[in-house]
Design a protein around this motif. Sequence first.
Motif, PDB file in Angstrom:
ATOM      1  N   MET A 515     -11.330  26.513  29.376  1.00 16.19           N
ATOM      2  CA  MET A 515     -10.984  26.492  30.799  1.00 16.19           C
ATOM      3  C   MET A 515     -10.586  25.087  31.259  1.00 16.19           C
ATOM      4  SD  MET A 515     -13.780  29.145  32.374  1.00 16.19           S
ATOM      5  CE  MET A 515     -13.214  29.244  34.065  1.00 16.19           C
ATOM      6  N   ALA A 516     -11.154  24.055  30.632  1.00 16.37           N
ATOM      7  CA  ALA A 516     -10.819  22.679  31.036  1.00 16.37           C
ATOM      8  C   ALA A 516      -9.443  22.271  30.501  1.00 16.37           C
ATOM      9  CB  ALA A 516     -11.886  21.715  30.544  1.00 16.37           C
ATOM     10  N   GLY A 517      -8.965  22.968  29.486  1.00 14.78           N
ATOM     11  CA  GLY A 517      -7.622  22.683  28.938  1.00 14.78           C
ATOM     12  C   GLY A 517      -7.539  21.270  28.412  1.00 14.78           C
ATOM     13  N   GLU A 518      -6.549  20.521  28.918  1.00 18.53           N
ATOM     14  CA  GLU A 518      -6.318  19.161  28.428  1.00 18.53           C
ATOM     15  C   GLU A 518      -7.347  18.159  28.967  1.00 18.53           C
ATOM     16  OE1 GLU A 518      -3.607  18.036  26.319  1.00 18.53           O
ATOM     17  OE2 GLU A 518      -3.919  20.183  25.985  1.00 18.53           O
ATOM     18  N   LYS A 519      -8.064  18.561  30.017  1.00 18.58           N
ATOM     19  CA  LYS A 519      -8.966  17.600  30.660  1.00 18.58           C
ATOM     20  C   LYS A 519     -10.270  17.447  29.870  1.00 18.58           C
ATOM     21  CE  LYS A 519      -6.938  18.182  35.193  1.00 18.58           C
ATOM     22  NZ  LYS A 519      -7.112  18.355  36.613  1.00 18.58           N
ATOM     23  N   ALA A 520     -10.815  16.225  29.909  1.00 21.32           N
ATOM     24  CA  ALA A 520     -12.015  15.927  29.121  1.00 21.32           C
ATOM     25  C   ALA A 520     -13.254  16.571  29.743  1.00 21.32           C
ATOM     26  CB  ALA A 520     -12.207  14.420  29.060  1.00 21.32           C
ATOM     27  N   VAL A 521     -14.205  16.927  28.874  1.00 25.79           N
ATOM     28  CA  VAL A 521     -15.498  17.442  29.350  1.00 25.79           C
ATOM     29  C   VAL A 521     -16.595  16.642  28.656  1.00 25.79           C
ATOM     30  CG1 VAL A 521     -17.054  19.433  29.467  1.00 25.79           C
ATOM     31  CG2 VAL A 521     -14.576  19.790  29.537  1.00 25.79           C
ATOM     32  N   VAL A 522     -17.543  16.122  29.431  1.00 22.86           N
ATOM     33  CA  VAL A 522     -18.691  15.440  28.833  1.00 22.86           C
ATOM     34  C   VAL A 522     -19.887  16.383  28.931  1.00 22.86           C
ATOM     35  CG1 VAL A 522     -20.229  13.449  28.945  1.00 22.86           C
ATOM     36  CG2 VAL A 522     -17.807  13.173  29.524  1.00 22.86           C
ATOM     37  N   PHE A 523     -20.336  16.871  27.772  1.00 24.09           N
ATOM     38  CA  PHE A 523     -21.494  17.767  27.759  1.00 24.09           C
ATOM     39  C   PHE A 523     -22.771  16.932  27.693  1.00 24.09           C
ATOM     40  CE2 PHE A 523     -18.145  20.461  25.986  1.00 24.09           C
ATOM     41  CZ  PHE A 523     -18.383  21.671  26.616  1.00 24.09           C
TER      42      PHE A 523
END
Length: 767
Positions: A515-523
């Motif tokens: 769902m975030a696609g190209e955008k970064a996610v910090v878990f």
Amino acid sequence: MSESPGVEGIGQEPLPVGTAHDHRRLLARLRDVMAGLGTGQQRLDKIVRLIATEMKAEVCSCYLMRSGDMLELFSTVGLNENAVHKTRLRVGEGVVGDIAARARSLALANARSHPNFAYRPETGEDEFQSLLGVPILRGGRVRGVLVIQHALPRQYLEEEVETLQTIAMVVAELVAGGDLVSRGELSNVGDAALLPSRLGGVSYNGGLAIGQALLHRHQLTIRDMVADNPDAELDRLRTALAGMYGAIDALLASTADGTEHRDILETYRMFAEDRGWLSRIREAIKTGLTAEAAVIQVQNDTRARMNQVADPYIRERLLDLDDLTNRLLHHLAGKKSATDGQSMPDDTILIARSLGPAELLDYDRSKLRGLVLEEGSATSHVVIVARALNIPVVGQCTDALNRVDPLDQVIVDGDNAQVFVRPSEDIKYTVAESMRMIAMRERLFARVRGLPSVSHDGVPVSIMLNAGLLIDLPHLEDSGADGIGLYRTEIPFMIRPTYPDVDTQTVLYAKVLEMAGEKAVVFRTLDVGGDKKLPYFAGHEEANPALGWRAIRIGLDRPAMLRKQLRALLRAAAGGPLSLMFPMIAEVAEFRAARRLVDMELARIASEGHAPPSKLRVGVMIEVPALLLQLPSLLPLVDFVSVGSNDLAQYLFAYDRGDPRLANRYDSLSPPMLAALRLIVEQCELAGVPVSICGEMAGRPLEAMSLVGIGFRSLSMSPPSVGPVKTMLRSLDVGRLREYLLSLTKCSDHSLRDRLKAFAKDHSIMI
Ligand code: PEP
Ligand code: MG
């Protein structure tokens, strides 16, 4: 629980109304009147005549509540008919007003000797000595008063009181139809002694919303009050009770021992078998009521008693019983839950005692505007979900379910922890003005959505989101944020009934990344313990939970659990980039230990044939002040740093962040907090380690301004903060602010808030 509600002035003489057969005959006739033709007024007149005949009373009168807390004589037999629609009594005035004010039946052998007696010459009631009056109740609120009078002094019997109370229930349904007193006026009727129109509570989520009330497990509309066959009704009751017990048992079976959930359910189960409660329902059915009507009659008694009880423990128990009544009514209606087949107003304010997060999500989100809870806590699951839905929430709103009727107009003011029920025109006007202002600001924020997030003097600042549920993800697109700076993985764990296995977690994290696609996610790895309890993970009682066994401490003591989560994250990355960070690290050794687990899992997924992440970034949250003294040895080991300013402030000032009494005691815009933050930024710059901040302060424009001033170039916040922070940023001259902030570092003030506000005002910074 088994004694009947007290009625003042009950005597012991034989029953003039006669037998149960007479009572049933009266109910059957009532049913014919209710089902027959005619306006509301005509039917009410028939009912009043019927009561007078059947109860051998010289007078029968019905007073209904009008706006302004006035009781109006709507129908009478025996009093002067010219007084109908003319005689009015204030709530509390006269015997009738007293019955309404106290929501309590009154039987008087000599009404004139009652201290509240008020003589109304136009009614011609001076000939009548004795009086029996019962409140007409619906939804726990007084809708009117039904009265019979006799010329000679006499004692009324309990059976007569019950008969009149039963008829009052039928009249209540007639009134609710809106034919006698319009629905609009009905919802504006004051609430006698029972209901203030402003309810105070505790704010669990800010914001302002207006809409119509939908009562979670609200009282269903009952069509048939009178039944021909009591045995069939007793059977229906048995079936519904079996269904309800089954549902509670199923819930109990899926709930771990020692949890609050279990305690609550066990209490329910106990109450559900309360013999007094059940036998009162059965007795009411035997008098000729349908099972539903019998349940409501007993509920009305309970509520009337509840309004007299001051002891909070007993009130709480009576509330349990009230809640059970609603459950039982749903089972009688053949429904499994409150949402089953319920229609929602377009702008719904949901009123509930408490509800689970999944139950909240059962409602149509596009129509949900606000939530009012009688219980709840800032960290309860339903509140977490409501925040993700961005609706205002006021909790600890005592008795809200009793004080609000379905479709009442309700304003939820989350910012000021208050709820207005059936608000007056001036309150509506003020709220509408505020909402217009908010809408205007939102339009303004929408305009900055697509613009670069860069300061007025050209300094770029990355704006990221804090998230924790899949429903947060669409905000990434609509807010124009750069990515997710904090994905709180514990939230999906908290709202599930069981611990999710590796596959379940992998699917969930993969979905987040997709769902975030190209955008970064910090878990962020599991940050449980403290105030974040998992329903299935029994911890032990801790004297200081905030300082206790939580977050990475649990992860390192239960490495299998943390490793499973790391495995799921590595698998979910599926060869793409992955960023993860550990919460509550207090020393370098803890980070090293956690990092070793990542390496072990990397080796494992390689041996399983999974591709490693194309770029793995492992970071640390700075929340424990001890880490500030270890930065030179920590920073070379980490790929990035994220400051958890909520906990950092909690531990820096040694204050409990959940204690409302301390909420305003220390300010994050204070010299020690800003000095600590400045130290982190300086050290990170020196070591070349990217630093971000994800505590609540990053989402408040004035605080965000100060953070940018001391050097932060990445801020992570909840979705509604993005517009205001970006608007602030685009009006900010970072160079000037920096100089000013440096000049403040020597201050020893309690707070720098006012000075910073003044700076913003002087430099036209939009905070
Ligand atoms: C914090 O402590 O600032 C933080 C972001 O973590 P949480 O609020 O989830 O404890
Ligand atoms: Mg924290």
